[in-house]
Write an enzyme that holds these catalytic residues in place. Sequence first.
Site, PDB file in Angstrom:
ATOM      1  N   GLU A 170      40.217  34.976  24.335  1.00 14.26           N
ATOM      2  CA  GLU A 170      41.155  34.635  23.277  1.00 14.26           C
ATOM      3  C   GLU A 170      41.489  33.157  23.482  1.00 14.26           C
ATOM      4  O   GLU A 170      41.963  32.784  24.556  1.00 14.26           O
ATOM      5  CB  GLU A 170      42.407  35.493  23.466  1.00 14.26           C
ATOM      6  CG  GLU A 170      43.240  35.645  22.250  1.00 14.26           C
ATOM      7  CD  GLU A 170      44.375  36.634  22.502  1.00 14.26           C
ATOM      8  OE1 GLU A 170      45.385  36.481  21.830  1.00 14.26           O
ATOM      9  OE2 GLU A 170      44.254  37.511  23.367  1.00 14.26           O
TER      10      GLU A 170
ATOM     11  N   ARG B 161      40.229  43.941  37.859  1.00 14.15           N
ATOM     12  CA  ARG B 161      40.708  42.566  37.674  1.00 14.15           C
ATOM     13  C   ARG B 161      40.697  41.853  39.011  1.00 14.15           C
ATOM     14  O   ARG B 161      40.856  42.469  40.063  1.00 14.15           O
ATOM     15  CB  ARG B 161      42.147  42.568  37.151  1.00 14.15           C
ATOM     16  CG  ARG B 161      42.283  42.934  35.704  1.00 14.15           C
ATOM     17  CD  ARG B 161      43.745  42.923  35.319  1.00 14.15           C
ATOM     18  NE  ARG B 161      44.267  41.578  35.139  1.00 14.15           N
ATOM     19  CZ  ARG B 161      44.191  40.898  34.003  1.00 14.15           C
ATOM     20  NH1 ARG B 161      43.599  41.420  32.955  1.00 14.15           N
ATOM     21  NH2 ARG B 161      44.693  39.695  33.898  1.00 14.15           N
TER      22      ARG B 161
ATOM     23  N   LYS C 183      48.032  33.803  31.521  1.00 12.13           N
ATOM     24  CA  LYS C 183      47.968  32.582  30.720  1.00 12.13           C
ATOM     25  C   LYS C 183      49.356  32.143  30.283  1.00 12.13           C
ATOM     26  O   LYS C 183      49.635  30.964  30.175  1.00 12.13           O
ATOM     27  CB  LYS C 183      47.122  32.828  29.463  1.00 12.13           C
ATOM     28  CG  LYS C 183      45.637  32.766  29.686  1.00 12.13           C
ATOM     29  CD  LYS C 183      44.937  32.769  28.324  1.00 12.13           C
ATOM     30  CE  LYS C 183      43.774  33.732  28.318  1.00 12.13           C
ATOM     31  NZ  LYS C 183      43.290  34.022  26.971  1.00 12.13           N
TER      32      LYS C 183
HETATM   33  P1  ATP Z   1      45.673  37.410  27.114  1.00 16.63           P
HETATM   34  O1  ATP Z   1      46.939  37.892  27.639  1.00 16.63           O
HETATM   35  O2  ATP Z   1      45.790  36.147  26.390  1.00 16.63           O
HETATM   36  O3  ATP Z   1      44.839  38.455  26.441  1.00 16.63           O
HETATM   37  P2  ATP Z   1      43.638  37.543  29.135  1.00 16.63           P
HETATM   38  O4  ATP Z   1      43.775  37.044  30.520  1.00 16.63           O
HETATM   39  O5  ATP Z   1      43.399  38.961  28.916  1.00 16.63           O
HETATM   40  O6  ATP Z   1      44.913  37.012  28.430  1.00 16.63           O
HETATM   41  P3  ATP Z   1      41.365  36.996  27.469  1.00 16.63           P
HETATM   42  O7  ATP Z   1      40.984  35.709  26.877  1.00 16.63           O
HETATM   43  O8  ATP Z   1      41.698  38.122  26.582  1.00 16.63           O
HETATM   44  O9  ATP Z   1      42.546  36.683  28.447  1.00 16.63           O
HETATM   45  O10 ATP Z   1      40.286  37.425  28.517  1.00 16.63           O
HETATM   46  C1  ATP Z   1      38.906  37.315  28.343  1.00 16.63           C
HETATM   47  C2  ATP Z   1      38.225  38.275  29.275  1.00 16.63           C
HETATM   48  O11 ATP Z   1      38.577  37.994  30.627  1.00 16.63           O
HETATM   49  C3  ATP Z   1      38.637  39.701  29.016  1.00 16.63           C
HETATM   50  O12 ATP Z   1      37.472  40.485  28.906  1.00 16.63           O
HETATM   51  C4  ATP Z   1      39.436  40.110  30.216  1.00 16.63           C
HETATM   52  O13 ATP Z   1      39.170  41.451  30.552  1.00 16.63           O
HETATM   53  C5  ATP Z   1      38.929  39.182  31.304  1.00 16.63           C
HETATM   54  N1  ATP Z   1      39.943  38.884  32.307  1.00 16.63           N
HETATM   55  C6  ATP Z   1      41.145  38.312  32.120  1.00 16.63           C
HETATM   56  N2  ATP Z   1      41.832  38.226  33.270  1.00 16.63           N
HETATM   57  C7  ATP Z   1      41.036  38.750  34.232  1.00 16.63           C
HETATM   58  C8  ATP Z   1      41.170  38.946  35.650  1.00 16.63           C
HETATM   59  N3  ATP Z   1      42.264  38.579  36.320  1.00 16.63           N
HETATM   60  N4  ATP Z   1      40.140  39.522  36.322  1.00 16.63           N
HETATM   61  C9  ATP Z   1      39.023  39.884  35.673  1.00 16.63           C
HETATM   62  N5  ATP Z   1      38.829  39.731  34.352  1.00 16.63           N
HETATM   63  C10 ATP Z   1      39.822  39.169  33.622  1.00 16.63           C
HETATM   64 MG    MG Z   2      43.246  39.051  25.631  1.00 15.11          MG
END
Ligand code: ATP
Ligand code: MG
Length: 562
Positions: free
Chosen positions: A32, A257, A267
């Site tokens: 995102e 994660r 974020k």
């Molecule tokens: P938001 O709260 O903005 O959704 P987000 O950290 O989930 O934040 P995204 O841009 O939606 O951010 O994440 C992109 C991809 O990264 C998603 O598939 C998510 O599962 C993965 N991701 C985010 N944080 C982690 C993490 N700490 N460990 C592993 N994968 C992650």
């Molecule tokens: Mg997200």
Amino acid sequence: NALTPPNFIKSIIEEDLRSGKVKEVVTRFPPEPNGYMHIGHVRAIFIDFALADEFGGRTNLRFDDTNPAKEDVEYVNSIKEDIKWLGFQWDNQYYASDYFDEMYNRAVLLINKGLAYVDDQSADEIRENRGTLTEPGKNSPYRDRSVEENLDLFTRMKNGEFKNGERVLRAKIDMASPNINLRDPVIYRISHTTHHNTGDKWCIYPMYTFAHPLEDAIEGVTHSLCSLEFEDQRPFYDWVVRECEMEAQPRQYEFGRLNVSTMVTSKRKLRKLVEENLVDGWDDPRMPTVSGMRRRGYTPEAIKSFIYETGISRSQGLIDIQTLEHFVREDLKLKAPRTMAVLRPLKVVITNYPEGESELLPAENNTENEEMGIRQIPFSREIYIEQDDFMEEPPSKYFRLFPGNEVRLKHAYFIKCHDFIKDENGEVVEIHCTYDPATKSGSDFNARKVKGTIHWVDASSAVPAEFRLYEPLLGEDEESEELAADETNDVSADEVDDFLKKVNKDSMEVVQGFVEPQLKDAQPQDKFQFFRHGYFNVDPKLSEPGKPVFGRIVSMKSSFKL
Ligand code: ATP
Ligand code: MG
Ligand code: MG
């Protein structure tokens, strides 16, 4: 050499290829664009890209821009730069918003099948009637609207006849499902917001959990890999693919994660640090963002080794930051030239060294990597050493300089202290020593031994430099996040405030010292090991030609303490 460590997703892919269920592996990375990528995202990037690469497959970069309010091209650009820097290449770049027409048509299909309805309840009412883990939800009074009425209302939602929040479109599944995500989830909401890509064409937007499986199916993604908080969404994911009659059948698999001690991976919290000016932007070297780690001097190789070695599994324990630092040191060990820098200078006059004379002393650039060659270090009557390396009245086991004691100057001679000068405040400002020409480094002198070896720079030729020493923004145990996979898996405003209070405001120390003369021309992102101080990176944002600013990447393994 496998691109990924042994892991359960790889086994699934191997089986799918063997059985002919899939012909080619297609994955996607779906960020995102509402912030910069952090260490947690690197695990997702690694899994999506490296797994596809391993099987000669493809990876799409898809910006998940279904939420019109938050996106920004700055984020889009940083995400692309970060992925490339990590050494991955996407096959196609898409925006989720490219599919808004198709998503709308699929929603209409659901209505026609009696599988979606327009609900007039408020967001609060919908939440209240959702039930709990132990109690089933309550059917909406609007649940049994006719297909015709639903089609009419949904069209009017699309045409902008209603205000934000007045109506939503919900999937009609089961308000008593043990999986709360299947209790008639909202799939479209009204938002009168201009979208960066589609402008004012739409005032209704699909919810992420509805949009995502459609996006995957439209692109022919075979393995949709995401973090574990989406596990409970999988039944709805499959429902959407099935009931929307998508041709392709993507499957979702979840991995744990990545949480790293002292590293913030929300974020929203990171954005707050930037907004409150607690850091120097998203790429502040203390930030756990990819751009922060890059500016800090972490290398893609080190970060990828860390991701590889910490594995791909469904477990999401907290990994110690020292593990990441270990891989940084391992990568830099043979790459970074080893030189001397004095961070907190104290002048030493070598009283028996002839005035006005100087010499060049040979020094290996990397004792573990001969290919890095030898340099010549100037040496003369006045040098700088660390303030810490002299004590007027030392405790026992202090083997550095004190009156009457002799130490080795790295790459040079033994020197012995015989005097020192204090200023009016009682601070020692100058040390007087003698050197013994017979003890020259490389001369095999062994008539007597000294216990301490200290580093130094030649006062007349050394280059003034700024050094920045970093501490973590957060204490050891502050960061371990549990996120829910809904539209706003963001943490609450209270949590963010709470977090701001815990941030270490003294996490950066700036000192002025000296480096060896040849470092005057160090280029942004050049990396060095400074004897006893650790690895340093030439800060790309703060350095100017001839005036390098060195930020500490990581200290030496056993940190040097008294
Ligand atoms: P938001 O709260 O903005 O959704 P987000 O950290 O989930 O934040 P995204 O841009 O939606 O951010 O994440 C992109 C991809 O990264 C998603 O598939 C998510 O599962 C993965 N991701 C985010 N944080 C982690 C993490 N700490 N460990 C592993 N994968 C992650
Ligand atoms: Mg997200
Ligand atoms: Mg998320």
